[in-house]
Design a protein around this motif. Structure first.
Motif, PDB file in Angstrom:
ATOM      1  N   GLY A  64      68.404  34.016  93.484  1.00 29.19           N
ATOM      2  CA  GLY A  64      69.756  34.193  93.998  1.00 29.19           C
ATOM      3  C   GLY A  64      69.980  35.548  94.633  1.00 29.19           C
ATOM      4  N   ILE A  65      71.197  35.713  95.152  1.00 24.42           N
ATOM      5  CA  ILE A  65      71.616  37.000  95.713  1.00 24.42           C
ATOM      6  C   ILE A  65      73.139  37.049  95.645  1.00 24.42           C
ATOM      7  N   GLU A  66      73.708  38.246  95.592  1.00 26.12           N
ATOM      8  CA  GLU A  66      75.169  38.399  95.690  1.00 26.12           C
ATOM      9  C   GLU A  66      75.456  39.317  96.866  1.00 26.12           C
ATOM     10  N   ILE A  67      76.295  38.857  97.784  1.00 29.09           N
ATOM     11  CA  ILE A  67      76.691  39.740  98.882  1.00 29.09           C
ATOM     12  C   ILE A  67      78.217  39.850  98.930  1.00 29.09           C
ATOM     13  N   ALA A  68      78.663  41.012  99.395  1.00 26.36           N
ATOM     14  CA  ALA A  68      80.099  41.255  99.495  1.00 26.36           C
ATOM     15  C   ALA A  68      80.552  40.969 100.921  1.00 26.36           C
ATOM     16  N   VAL A  69      81.713  40.364 101.047  1.00 31.47           N
ATOM     17  CA  VAL A  69      82.326  40.157 102.359  1.00 31.47           C
ATOM     18  C   VAL A  69      83.767  40.648 102.260  1.00 31.47           C
TER      19      VAL A  69
END
Ligand code: AMP
Ligand code: FE
Ligand code: FE
Ligand code: ZN
Length: 289
Positions: A64-69
């Motif tokens: 997985g990955i977590e990205i901020a928008v």
């Protein structure tokens, strides 16, 4: 076996957690977790190690990955689950994110220096081992230098939103983020919707309608910071918009001591059936699991 526990939101040393990917998976194994997703901020660099350790210990490790928008109301986080080896587009996106982080970290250090709290980038690098450096590492370095007595104080007074040395980060729009992760073939979930203090039922309702049209697959209903009522709201709105559910603790090891792997602050329980539904959904669409 519906009693098996899962945790689909965790961090390692690759970003701002304190366990190495191997330590994290070993911990999951010793707690008897059936599956975890490693979702480090802006990096895929811990995944191969974690998957390999998962194969050794019998824990299913989801890449997985977590990205901020960012939208008009502020920052939102997206989780990409089942991230493959990065495409060229993804690689260049991640490179840009890291470059932006470097420039932004340096700007915050410059602001601290201007306030008589000089801190060199090397001192920040010394408290991290991963490739995604950010404010948690600056906070730790500030505490080690004695500028603040705790990381909490570092955020509250200096580097938290509105703090004297806070520098915002250039972020993509939700649509860009969703389409990027979807383009990789990942399953995309809106992370911890109610962590944003501005979130209301009607805003989440409107947001899910738009996000779904852009390719959002799921909502992270179960999260350490969600109240029972917020969980129910997420479940209700996900059903309304035809979205799947995900859930996880957002474990960061010693960098967020109150949150424990698998159980959050104690009462988190992510239903195993969520994983079964995610797997069935992907198989239905011919996606790898
Ligand atoms: P960055 O990605 O560099 O903007 O740092 C964001 C990370 O800092 C989040 O993922 C959290 O782990 C942590 N963080 C943000 N706000 C706080 C806070 N007020 N106290 C402690 N940690 C925080
Ligand atoms: Fe974090
Ligand atoms: Fe997050
Ligand atoms: Zn997280």
């Amino acid at each position: 076996m519906s009693c098996r526990r899962i945790d689909l939101h965790t961090h390692s040393l690759a970003s701002d957690g304190s366990d190495s990917p191997v330590e994290l998976v070993n911990k999951a194994a010793s707690l008897g977790l059936a599956a975890i997703a490693l979702t480090d901020h802006d990096t895929l660099s811990g995944l191969d190690e974690a998957v390999e350790q998962g194969e050794k210990t019998g824990v299913r490790v989801i890449r997985g990955i977590e990205i901020a928008v960012h939208d008009d109301f502020g920052e939102l986080h997206l989780l990409g689950l089942w991230m493959p080896r990065p495409s060229k587009v993804m690689r260049s996106y991640l490179t840009t994110l890291r470059r932006n982080r470097l420039a932004r970290n340096q700007a915050m250090l410059d602001a601290l220096t201007a306030m008589d709290m000089p801190l060199a980038m090397e001192q920040v690098e010394a408290v991290s081992r991963g490739e995604s450096l950010g404010r948690p590492h600056i906070a730790l370095a500030m505490r080690d230098r004695g500028y603040v007595s705790s990381r909490k104080e570092a955020f509250e007074r200096y580097i938290g939103w509105g703090g004297k040395a806070f520098v915002p980060r250039a972020l993509s729009s939700p649509r860009e983020g969703i389409e990027l992760l979807r383009g990789e073939g990942a399953t995309v979930s809106l992370a911890h919707p109610f962590l944003s203090r501005q979130m209301t039922e009607s805003r989440l309702d409107a947001l899910l309608r738009d996000f779904r049209a852009w390719g959002l697959d799921a909502v992270e209903a179960y999260h350490s910071t969600h109240s029972q009522q917020q969980v129910s709201l997420c479940v209700k709105l996900a059903a309304k918009h035809g979205l799947l559910l995900t859930g996880g603790s957002d474990y960061h090891g010693l960098n967020k001591e109150v949150i424990r792997l698998g159980v959050g602050t104690g009462s988190l329980r992510v239903p195993f059936v969520l994983l079964e539904k995610l797997l069935a959904f992907r198989l239905d669409r011919g996606l790898w699991i």
